[in-house]
Structure formats: C-alpha cells, structure tokens
Design a protein around this motif. Sequence first.
Motif, PDB file in Angstrom:
ATOM      1  N   ASP A  24       0.650   6.420  -6.051  1.00 14.22           N
ATOM      2  CA  ASP A  24      -0.226   5.599  -5.218  1.00 14.22           C
ATOM      3  C   ASP A  24      -0.255   4.197  -5.799  1.00 14.22           C
ATOM      4  OD1 ASP A  24      -0.842   7.968  -3.959  1.00 14.22           O
ATOM      5  OD2 ASP A  24      -2.669   8.296  -5.158  1.00 14.22           O
ATOM      6  N   ARG A  74       3.266   0.888   3.143  1.00 15.89           N
ATOM      7  CA  ARG A  74       3.141  -0.301   3.987  1.00 15.89           C
ATOM      8  C   ARG A  74       3.345  -1.516   3.103  1.00 15.89           C
ATOM      9  NH1 ARG A  74       1.068   1.010   8.931  1.00 15.89           N
ATOM     10  NH2 ARG A  74       0.409  -1.067   9.529  1.00 15.89           N
ATOM     11  N   VAL A 118       5.501  -1.251   8.271  1.00 17.52           N
ATOM     12  CA  VAL A 118       6.176  -0.047   7.800  1.00 17.52           C
ATOM     13  C   VAL A 118       7.670  -0.346   7.599  1.00 17.52           C
ATOM     14  CG1 VAL A 118       6.712   2.350   8.369  1.00 17.52           C
ATOM     15  CG2 VAL A 118       4.531   1.338   9.095  1.00 17.52           C
ATOM     16  N   HIS A 153       0.861  -1.178   0.000  1.00 16.90           N
ATOM     17  CA  HIS A 153       0.000   0.000   0.000  1.00 16.90           C
ATOM     18  C   HIS A 153       0.898   1.227   0.000  1.00 16.90           C
ATOM     19  CE1 HIS A 153      -3.255   2.744   1.044  1.00 16.90           C
ATOM     20  NE2 HIS A 153      -2.352   3.321   1.815  1.00 16.90           N
ATOM     21  N   ALA A 154       0.778   2.049  -1.027  1.00 25.52           N
ATOM     22  CA  ALA A 154       1.588   3.269  -1.100  1.00 25.52           C
ATOM     23  C   ALA A 154       0.693   4.445  -1.420  1.00 25.52           C
ATOM     24  CB  ALA A 154       2.669   3.129  -2.168  1.00 25.52           C
ATOM     25  N   LEU A 176       3.852   8.201  -2.573  1.00 22.41           N
ATOM     26  CA  LEU A 176       5.225   7.709  -2.378  1.00 22.41           C
ATOM     27  C   LEU A 176       6.203   8.461  -3.289  1.00 22.41           C
ATOM     28  CD1 LEU A 176       6.905   5.526  -0.916  1.00 22.41           C
ATOM     29  CD2 LEU A 176       6.473   4.041  -2.876  1.00 22.41           C
ATOM     30  N   SER A 180       9.342  10.797   0.926  1.00 27.13           N
ATOM     31  CA  SER A 180       8.105  11.174   1.615  1.00 27.13           C
ATOM     32  C   SER A 180       6.989  10.268   1.121  1.00 27.13           C
ATOM     33  CB  SER A 180       7.767  12.645   1.368  1.00 27.13           C
ATOM     34  OG  SER A 180       7.525  12.851  -0.005  1.00 27.13           O
ATOM     35  N   GLY A 181       5.843  10.384   1.777  1.00 27.48           N
ATOM     36  CA  GLY A 181       4.701   9.553   1.408  1.00 27.48           C
ATOM     37  C   GLY A 181       4.561   8.386   2.358  1.00 27.48           C
ATOM     38  N   GLU A 182       3.536   7.619   2.097  1.00 29.38           N
ATOM     39  CA  GLU A 182       3.170   6.541   2.998  1.00 29.38           C
ATOM     40  C   GLU A 182       3.457   5.217   2.307  1.00 29.38           C
ATOM     41  OE1 GLU A 182      -1.075   5.094   4.416  1.00 29.38           O
ATOM     42  OE2 GLU A 182      -0.926   7.299   4.361  1.00 29.38           O
TER      43      GLU A 182
END
Lengths: 303, 269
Positions: A24, A62, A67, A6-7, A10, A58-60
């Motif tokens: 994403d 998983r 993480v 899951h991004a 990103l 940066s960004g998310e």
Amino acid sequence: MERAVHAAGLTKRFGDFTAVDGIDLAVESGESFAMLGPNGAGKSSTMRMISTVSPATSGELRVLGKVPDTDGPAIRSRMGVVAQEDNLDDALTVRENIMIYGRYFGLSWSDARRKALELLDFAQLTDRADAQVNSLSGGMKRRLSIARALVNDPDLVLLDEPTTGLDPQARHLLWERLYQLKERGVTLLLTTHYMDEAEQLSDRLVVMDNARIVAEGSPSTLIAEHVSKEVLEVRYPADATVDLESLGHRIEPLADRTLVYTDSGEATLAELVNSGRTPSSSLVRRAGLEDVFLALTGRRLVE
Amino acid sequence: MTATTMAPGFRVLINFWEHQFIRFRKTFRSTITAGLVGPLMYLLGIGIGLGSQVDAGAADLGTDSYVDFVGPGLMAASAMQLAASESLWQTAGLLRWRGVYVSVAHSPLAIGQLFVGHVFWIGFRVVVSTTMYLLILALFGIVGSPLALLSPLVAALTGMAFAAPISAYTGWAISRGPGDQSFPMILRLGIIPLFLFSGAFYPIDQLPAALEWLARVLPVWHGVELVRGMVLGQDLDLGSAAGHLAVLVGYIAAGLAIGRHTFTKVLGT
Ligand SMILES: Nc1ncnc2c1ncn2[C@@H]1O[C@H](COP(=O)(O)OP(=O)(O)OP(=O)(O)O)[C@@H](O)[C@H]1O
Ligand SMILES: [Mg+2]
C-alpha cells in the motif's frame, strides 16, 4: 488536488516469483517520498508499475488520479521518469536528447529549444550542449537523464536510484537540484539504497524488504519508533569475549563490531570503561535509517 | 499549431519518425555512399559480368538481357536484406543495449504504436535505399516505365514484410535473454539463402519443387516479381499483382499483430 500515487495491495509477479507483494502506498501531491531498500527489494518493479509501463499483476493503482491500464498516455504526459539505467540516445547530442524528447510531449520546436536551454542550465550542462552523450561522465549522464525527464514540466517525477554510482560531489549537486524541484511543488518519488539520501530528500519514506513494506513514516519518526537516539559502536580484539548483553536498549553484533543502541552513547561508553570492558576502539553517533533497517530486518542495507 | 489539431495518438507517431529521422540524418553521407556503391557493384559484377555468359546461352528470362532481369530483382531483394539487418541487431540495440525505446516508452507513445512506427520507419529506410538503386538502374538504361517511380514503395512493402515479423521475433528473443546469439544464424540460414532463392537471379521455376514452393510462400519473391514488372514496364497481370501485394500486406499485418506483444514483453513487464 488528487493524490499523486495511490496503491492498495499492489502486486507484481514474474511467473511464480513475487517481486512486489501487496504493498500500500499513498504519495500526496507536492510531497517528496522515498522508497528505501536493499537490492532486489522490489523498488524498481514498483516504480515501473507506477510509471505505467509495467502492468500490475493484481491490486489497485492510481497515478495522478488515473488508472495506468486505461490512461497510460495521459498519465505519462504529466510525469517524468528517470529509470535506473540512463537510456540516453547516444546517436544524439546532449541538447537533442532533451529537445527530441520534448517533442513527444507536444512541444513545438521553438518551445523544445527554449526548454532545452533552461534544463541544460538547471543540470549545469550548458557548456556540453552540443557534445555527444558518450563523452559525458556518469554524473553528467545522470543529470541529463533528470533534465530530460523534466522537459514536460511534470507534476510527478519518478527517480529510480538517482545518485547510485556517483561521487559525493555529484550526489550533492543532484540533491540540491532535486530540492529545487520540490520547492517548486513537484511531487518526487525516489528509490535509494542510501539512508542519507532518503533523510535528505524525503518528507516521508517506506522501507522495502523482500517485496514488502516493512516500515513507513518520516525519517525522524521511523528513527524514534524503531531505534534509540544514539548508537555506540565498539570493537574488541577478535579473541576477546566480552559480555555486552545488558547494555543500552538493544545490541546488534556485526561481523567486525557491535552496535549498542542507547540514549546516551557517552554514558554507555563510560559504563564499559568503568566495568573494565574498555573497547579497542569506539564511536558514538546519532541513530539513522540504516539502524532502522537493521532493527527491522536484522540485515544491513548496503554491504 | 498542427500539433494540437492532430489526434494526440497520431502526433506522437510523427514525433517518433522525426526522432528516427534525426538519428538517421547523422549517417546520411555513408548511407548515400553505400546506397549507390552497393548496387553499382552488383550490376557490374553480376549483371554485366555473369550476364555476358548468360546472354550467350539461351536463357528464357522474358527480358532483353540478363542485367535487365537481375537488376530490378536485386533491388527488391536488397530491401529484404536491409530490413532484416535493421530488424535484428539494430532493433535489439534500440530495445535494450542502447535503451532508446525504453525512454520512448515513457513518453505518451504507446508500445503498440511504437512497434507500428518502428516497422514503417524501416519501410522508409528501404524507400531511401531502393530509390538510389533505381537511380543506378536508370543509369544502366534498365528503367522502362514511369511506373518504376512507384517501385521503391513496393520495395518498402517487401522490406516491411520482413521487418515486421523479424522485429517481432527480436522482441521475443530479447525478452528471454541476450537474443543476439540467434541473429547470425537467421541471417546465414534464413536471409542469405532466401536472397538466392528469391527469383532475383533466375526464375524460381528453375528451383527444385520444394524450394520453389518455399519461395512462393515467403514474401521476397512476390516483391521481386512486382518490382521487376514495374521497373521494366512488363505487362503485369492485375490478378497476380494483387496476389503479390496481398502476400506482402499479409506478412506485414501478421508481424504487426505479434510485434506489439513481443515489444511489450521487453518494454512493458
Ligand atoms: N523482468 C523480470 N523478470 C523476472 N524477475 C524480475 C524481473 N524484474 C525484476 N525481477 C526480480 O524481482 C525482484 C525485485 O527486483 P527490482 O528490480 O524491483 O528490485 P530493486 O529493489 O529495484 O533492486 P535494486 O536495488 O537492485 O535495483 C528481483 O529479485 C528481480 O530479480
Ligand atoms: Mg532497482
């Protein structure tokens, strides 16, 4: 079950240069997912972040529900990584490459030995088990890299250009092996320059260009959304000036030929012949991801 | 099984050494040969040959003969040479050209751990080679104390005091480009002169003040003094022995702290 990857937003920067620009991604568990894009699109940079070795700017992100920054070892223990370069250990034999890698994942020596036999068989390298790595062909090395990445029975396998540089026979063998993995429920995330590979292997894919995702979907929906069903390729002598503007849904002039996107290639060709614009050569084919890429970026995927 | 009872972080470190050991085993025979022939040549050539001239004069070495002085000194200095060469081309190869560490970084082992494992592995290599050195010294009747049995460990610390910072440098150099262009210069302008100024061949108070100062600041002389004292069974005063050890450990600690970052620059960007 948790999502494999899951991004959101990103991003990867190298100094001022942005290699991955706020993408994403959602790769579901058990899915086979491809990232298609030309050289420098940011595929490997994305893969390296997902493989946890390269921190995101940066960004998310998983991976397998965890993480990367804090759970790297736990994620890596459930993942197999086939990097763009083979990176096999040339001081070891084929078998040792698998066994010793297996030890890092907590396998006992006897489990590692058993697993190596099983994977050598899977990679059709049994008869080369005790050969030095340097004596293998490119395709064999690639298969060994994949076999080694499977030593921990991973839930997620990352494959960065698994078949680049291989001959058609070697590619088909690899495809077949990857298909077997998918059948077993392993999540596959692969990058490729080849649209036929993406079409063959992926349930869904993203098209990457210039650090961004420019399209996303299953191969067939992407083709349906962005291009017509068929393509008529026509060539004319270099000095001929032929007006093709109003033909089909869209035309794409290339250096050596022109592509006409149409619902029926035969009908469009007949139209040309009837109006006295008979090409010196022509070809009717089904539209593919290459055409999607061309439509989206105005450039070809593989030069 | 032991694998499950150990902390996973430490288990993978063991696996790393296991991996290195299996790679090393393949070159065992040539390592042993070179490890025995090398010291033999030095002791015959320099210890006995040059020694015959030195002993004729009246050098104040604090040992019975020149070969007693130079033998253990060379053993410590050879630790530096081995560690330096392992830390330059060899390390660059593992990091990039052969990519062995790239794959290892995809295992549960963390890059910081990998660097620690790498430096300690070079320490082990030094133990193996200096144990052979010690064997040759014993053959020449130079060993004068049971403490000598521990001297390869101190030689290993000497080697690691170079391996940690030089491997850290190699990581940095490789992260910025082909790196190896600077390696011959490091060897020629760094390690080889240091070999000469290490106190292995003559006491460093014979050096010009600036060079003596340099020898005291860098790790190799400290290793030479410790190893010589242990092999010969000289009265080592505890304070200066602790001082020598502290310098070696300081270099190792500094190198480890930096190396995890430079290796990350190569393997984790
Ligand atoms: N370590 C790095 N330092 C600086 N720039 C980098 C680094 N790694 C990648 N890049 C740059 O980031 C961009 C994306 O590279 P990446 O390797 O992700 O592309 P790719 O899609 O995998 O390409 P290819 O198909 O050629 O493998 C490129 O312009 C590349 O030069
Ligand atoms: Mg790439």
